[in-house]
Design an enzyme around this catalytic site. Structure first.
Site, PDB file in Angstrom:
ATOM      1  N   HIS A 287       0.854  -1.183   0.000  1.00 60.81           N
ATOM      2  CA  HIS A 287       0.000   0.000   0.000  1.00 60.81           C
ATOM      3  C   HIS A 287       0.888   1.231   0.000  1.00 60.81           C
ATOM      4  O   HIS A 287       1.954   1.218   0.624  1.00 60.81           O
ATOM      5  CB  HIS A 287      -0.907  -0.013   1.248  1.00 60.81           C
ATOM      6  CG  HIS A 287      -2.046   0.930   1.152  1.00 60.81           C
ATOM      7  ND1 HIS A 287      -1.934   2.252   1.467  1.00 60.81           N
ATOM      8  CD2 HIS A 287      -3.320   0.739   0.726  1.00 60.81           C
ATOM      9  CE1 HIS A 287      -3.097   2.843   1.257  1.00 60.81           C
ATOM     10  NE2 HIS A 287      -3.950   1.941   0.800  1.00 60.81           N
TER      11      HIS A 287
ATOM     12  N   ASP B  51      -8.041  -5.265   0.070  1.00 59.75           N
ATOM     13  CA  ASP B  51      -8.555  -6.103  -1.014  1.00 59.75           C
ATOM     14  C   ASP B  51      -8.167  -7.573  -0.893  1.00 59.75           C
ATOM     15  O   ASP B  51      -8.627  -8.400  -1.665  1.00 59.75           O
ATOM     16  CB  ASP B  51      -8.042  -5.574  -2.364  1.00 59.75           C
ATOM     17  CG  ASP B  51      -8.710  -4.270  -2.717  1.00 59.75           C
ATOM     18  OD1 ASP B  51      -9.914  -4.147  -2.445  1.00 59.75           O
ATOM     19  OD2 ASP B  51      -8.029  -3.382  -3.260  1.00 59.75           O
TER      20      ASP B  51
HETATM   21  N1  ACO Z   1       4.201  -7.711  -4.646  1.00 57.55           N
HETATM   22  C1  ACO Z   1       5.535  -7.718  -4.779  1.00 57.55           C
HETATM   23  N2  ACO Z   1       6.329  -6.615  -4.603  1.00 57.55           N
HETATM   24  C2  ACO Z   1       5.710  -5.466  -4.291  1.00 57.55           C
HETATM   25  C3  ACO Z   1       4.309  -5.388  -4.150  1.00 57.55           C
HETATM   26  C4  ACO Z   1       3.540  -6.567  -4.330  1.00 57.55           C
HETATM   27  N3  ACO Z   1       2.220  -6.541  -4.194  1.00 57.55           N
HETATM   28  N4  ACO Z   1       3.963  -4.111  -3.832  1.00 57.55           N
HETATM   29  C5  ACO Z   1       5.116  -3.424  -3.799  1.00 57.55           C
HETATM   30  N5  ACO Z   1       6.179  -4.230  -4.059  1.00 57.55           N
HETATM   31  C6  ACO Z   1       7.596  -3.854  -4.054  1.00 57.55           C
HETATM   32  C7  ACO Z   1       7.958  -3.066  -5.315  1.00 57.55           C
HETATM   33  O1  ACO Z   1       8.385  -3.896  -6.356  1.00 57.55           O
HETATM   34  C8  ACO Z   1       9.041  -2.160  -4.791  1.00 57.55           C
HETATM   35  O2  ACO Z   1      10.213  -2.930  -4.686  1.00 57.55           O
HETATM   36  P1  ACO Z   1      11.654  -2.268  -4.974  1.00 57.55           P
HETATM   37  O3  ACO Z   1      11.852  -1.268  -3.870  1.00 57.55           O
HETATM   38  O4  ACO Z   1      12.614  -3.404  -4.934  1.00 57.55           O
HETATM   39  O5  ACO Z   1      11.552  -1.605  -6.323  1.00 57.55           O
HETATM   40  C9  ACO Z   1       8.587  -1.824  -3.358  1.00 57.55           C
HETATM   41  O6  ACO Z   1       7.789  -2.955  -2.960  1.00 57.55           O
HETATM   42  C10 ACO Z   1       7.772  -0.553  -3.251  1.00 57.55           C
HETATM   43  O7  ACO Z   1       6.648  -0.656  -4.136  1.00 57.55           O
HETATM   44  P2  ACO Z   1       6.093   0.546  -5.012  1.00 57.55           P
HETATM   45  O8  ACO Z   1       5.431  -0.020  -6.231  1.00 57.55           O
HETATM   46  O9  ACO Z   1       7.158   1.580  -5.217  1.00 57.55           O
HETATM   47  O10 ACO Z   1       5.013   1.170  -4.022  1.00 57.55           O
HETATM   48  P3  ACO Z   1       3.833   2.126  -4.426  1.00 57.55           P
HETATM   49  O11 ACO Z   1       3.476   2.867  -3.193  1.00 57.55           O
HETATM   50  O12 ACO Z   1       4.160   2.935  -5.640  1.00 57.55           O
HETATM   51  O13 ACO Z   1       2.628   1.115  -4.828  1.00 57.55           O
HETATM   52  C11 ACO Z   1       0.812  -0.382  -4.655  1.00 57.55           C
HETATM   53  C12 ACO Z   1       1.627   0.714  -3.959  1.00 57.55           C
HETATM   54  C13 ACO Z   1       0.377   0.112  -6.039  1.00 57.55           C
HETATM   55  C14 ACO Z   1      -0.456  -0.637  -3.830  1.00 57.55           C
HETATM   56  C15 ACO Z   1       1.667  -1.675  -4.755  1.00 57.55           C
HETATM   57  O14 ACO Z   1       2.005  -2.128  -3.460  1.00 57.55           O
HETATM   58  C16 ACO Z   1       0.974  -2.794  -5.536  1.00 57.55           C
HETATM   59  O15 ACO Z   1       1.072  -2.826  -6.766  1.00 57.55           O
HETATM   60  N6  ACO Z   1       0.238  -3.714  -4.822  1.00 57.55           N
HETATM   61  C17 ACO Z   1      -0.536  -4.753  -5.509  1.00 57.55           C
HETATM   62  C18 ACO Z   1      -1.857  -4.173  -5.998  1.00 57.55           C
HETATM   63  C19 ACO Z   1      -2.821  -3.918  -4.882  1.00 57.55           C
HETATM   64  O16 ACO Z   1      -3.054  -4.751  -4.016  1.00 57.55           O
HETATM   65  N7  ACO Z   1      -3.461  -2.727  -4.918  1.00 57.55           N
HETATM   66  C20 ACO Z   1      -4.492  -2.336  -3.949  1.00 57.55           C
HETATM   67  C21 ACO Z   1      -4.017  -1.273  -3.024  1.00 57.55           C
HETATM   68  S1  ACO Z   1      -5.261  -0.866  -1.837  1.00 57.55           S
HETATM   69  C22 ACO Z   1      -6.356   0.054  -2.674  1.00 57.55           C
HETATM   70  O17 ACO Z   1      -6.024   0.823  -3.549  1.00 57.55           O
HETATM   71  C23 ACO Z   1      -7.755  -0.058  -2.366  1.00 57.55           C
END
Ligand code: ACO
Length: 428
Positions: free
Chosen positions: A307, A364
């Site tokens: 998140h 979710d």
């Molecule tokens: N699985 C694996 N790795 C992940 C995940 C995941 N679900 N989420 C983040 N990471 C990793 C990224 O690859 C990144 O790694 P790095 O530092 O080695 O590059 C690090 O964690 C940070 O992630 P970001 O993508 O930079 O974080 P951001 O805040 O931009 O994204 C997001 C947040 C979009 C929610 C992301 O965690 C994600 O894609 N999650 C899966 C989708 C999801 O569940 N979305 C619902 C969110 S809740 C809502 O909106 C209602």
């Protein structure tokens, strides 16, 4: 705490006021930055940018706290109903019994949609995604209620638009579901409360009301409450920014629905179930999929994990996980993907990749399992999220207008070509 922050550019120093919120959040007020210095800030994805001062929802992602108007989400989920929470978010205080009755009555009176709207339903191909339908149908409400186009309504006129939208969205959502089945639409009935009416329109038959199990009504209330607001996320920011151009409420919410659709945001609830099904059909080897999620060369992510703001347990996920266990047990359902979800959570939470990045299950991760237990197909999950989020979007839109916020218009740093002379087509 210092009262100003100083930016030094060469030998010039500029002071900017520090703002502190009621929950001690701190910000540097850079609203005069460009005027004073000629510089702008660059913050792709707005990871460090406060877009507004808001009195609606507070969340502390470091410790996993969420409150609506100061009330902890745990108390609201346990003790209130969705309509009470909607009133709280939109008008700022919990309603008295009289206010709640008035609110409920007003909504009951407006649940019918114009019969002409059925032609829109007829026009969608049967396989079209419910979120695309929802966004179009909500925007089309502005055509049926053109008085909503007035960007400066009286409070009474604005209240009417709010009531109509809250009332009609439940009818629209249930009719989208009926359309997907090719079944006749069930009309709303004033004798039911908001959630029961919605469930009756969704699961009822033409000739008789379905008896809705109170367990399902309670579960639906909890799910809607947990989704009702979440401060300046992608869809809410969209609603506020679209509304900031003086665009009407229906079109602004329609834009928010489109923003919610994406799997990185509200669409994650559908993506989670699809992922869990995929893991199950692949033999249920959770470690294999966790490794895929960790592999930088693999685009697979654990949906429902991570998140932007929560770097600890999402408090909504805790409530939903417990509700999920309770509901499946009460309904006597044994869903094999729940076991996979729990195993996945366990493995991920003890894996250094997830631990160091502070990736926890979000709202979710378990919600889809409950929706499924209640009888909703996967493609409807994000639509249900939108139904829950509606009061939050309305409250945020209303606040933006009441604050008289200026049109949303970020700056950019241009990095494209400079000064090229046009070359005619045959000479390129
Ligand atoms: N699985 C694996 N790795 C992940 C995940 C995941 N679900 N989420 C983040 N990471 C990793 C990224 O690859 C990144 O790694 P790095 O530092 O080695 O590059 C690090 O964690 C940070 O992630 P970001 O993508 O930079 O974080 P951001 O805040 O931009 O994204 C997001 C947040 C979009 C929610 C992301 O965690 C994600 O894609 N999650 C899966 C989708 C999801 O569940 N979305 C619902 C969110 S809740 C809502 O909106 C209602």
């Amino acid at each position: 705490m210092p009262s100003t922050a100083t930016i030094q550019l060469g030998d010039q120093k500029f002071d900017f006021a520090i703002i502190e919120g009621t929950e001690n959040e701190k910000a540097i007020d850079i609203s005069k930055l460009r005027d004073l210095t000629g510089y702008v800030t660059l913050d792709t994805g707005y990871k460090n940018t406060g877009a507004t001062k808001s009195a609606i929802t507070f969340l502390d992602g470091e410790i996993g706290v969420l409150k609506y108007r100061g009330y902890p989400i745990e108390q609201l989920a346990e003790k209130s109903t969705f309509l009470e929470v909607a009133f709280l978010l939109i008008y700022g205080n919990l309603p008295t019994q009289q206010q709640l009755n008035g609110f409920q009555n007003q909504i009951s009176k407006h649940t019918l949609v114009d019969e002409d709207m059925k032609k829109f339903f007829d026009g969608f191909p049967s396989k079209s995604h419910p979120m695309g339908q929802l966004s179009s149908l909500v925007c089309s409400l502005s055509s049926f209620y053109p008085e909503s186009l007035n960007p400066r309504p009286t409070p009474q006129e604005f209240d009417q638009t709010i009531i109509k939208l809250l009332a009609k969205l439940s009818t629209i959502v249930s009719w989208i579901y009926k359309k997907s089945l090719g079944h006749p639409y069930i009309y709303p009935q004033n004798k039911f409360d908001y959630v029961t009416n919605f469930l009756n329109m969704t699961f009822g038959q033409r000739t008789e009301d379905v008896v809705i199990d109170p367990i399902i009504v309670d579960a639906m209330n909890v799910l809607l409450i947990l989704h009702a607001d979440h401060e300046q996320n992608c869809s809410t920011s969209t609603v506020r920014i679209v509304g900031s151009s003086d665009c009407n409420l229906y079109a602004s919410i329609s834009a928010g629905i489109s923003a919610l659709w994406g799997p990185l945001h509200g669409g994650a609830n559908q993506a989670v179930i699809e992922m869990l099904e995929q893991i199950k059909n692949d033999g249920g080897d959770v470690d294999k999929w966790v490794n895929k999620a960790k592999d930088p060369s693999d685009s697979f992510r654990l949906m429902g994990f991570g998140h932007r703001v929560y770097k600890n347990f999402d408090p909504r996920a805790k409530i939903i996980k417990k509700a999920c266990d309770d509901i499946l047990e009460k309904l006597g359902i044994n869903d094999p993907v729940l076991d996979i979800a729990k195993k996945l959570e366990e493995v991920a939470l003890s894996d250094p990749y997830f631990v160091t990045r502070k990736l926890y299950p979000n709202v979710d991760f378990y919600s889809g399992i409950i929706y499924r237990a209640l009888g909703f197909p996967t493609e409807m999950f994000t639509v249900l999220f939108a139904l829950g989020r509606l009061p939050g979007w309305i409250a945020q839109w209303k606040e933006m207008r009441e604050n008289k916020e200026p049109i949303g218009r970020p700056r950019q740093i241009y990095v494209g070509e400079v000064d090229r002379d046009f070359v005619e087509i045959g000479k390129r």
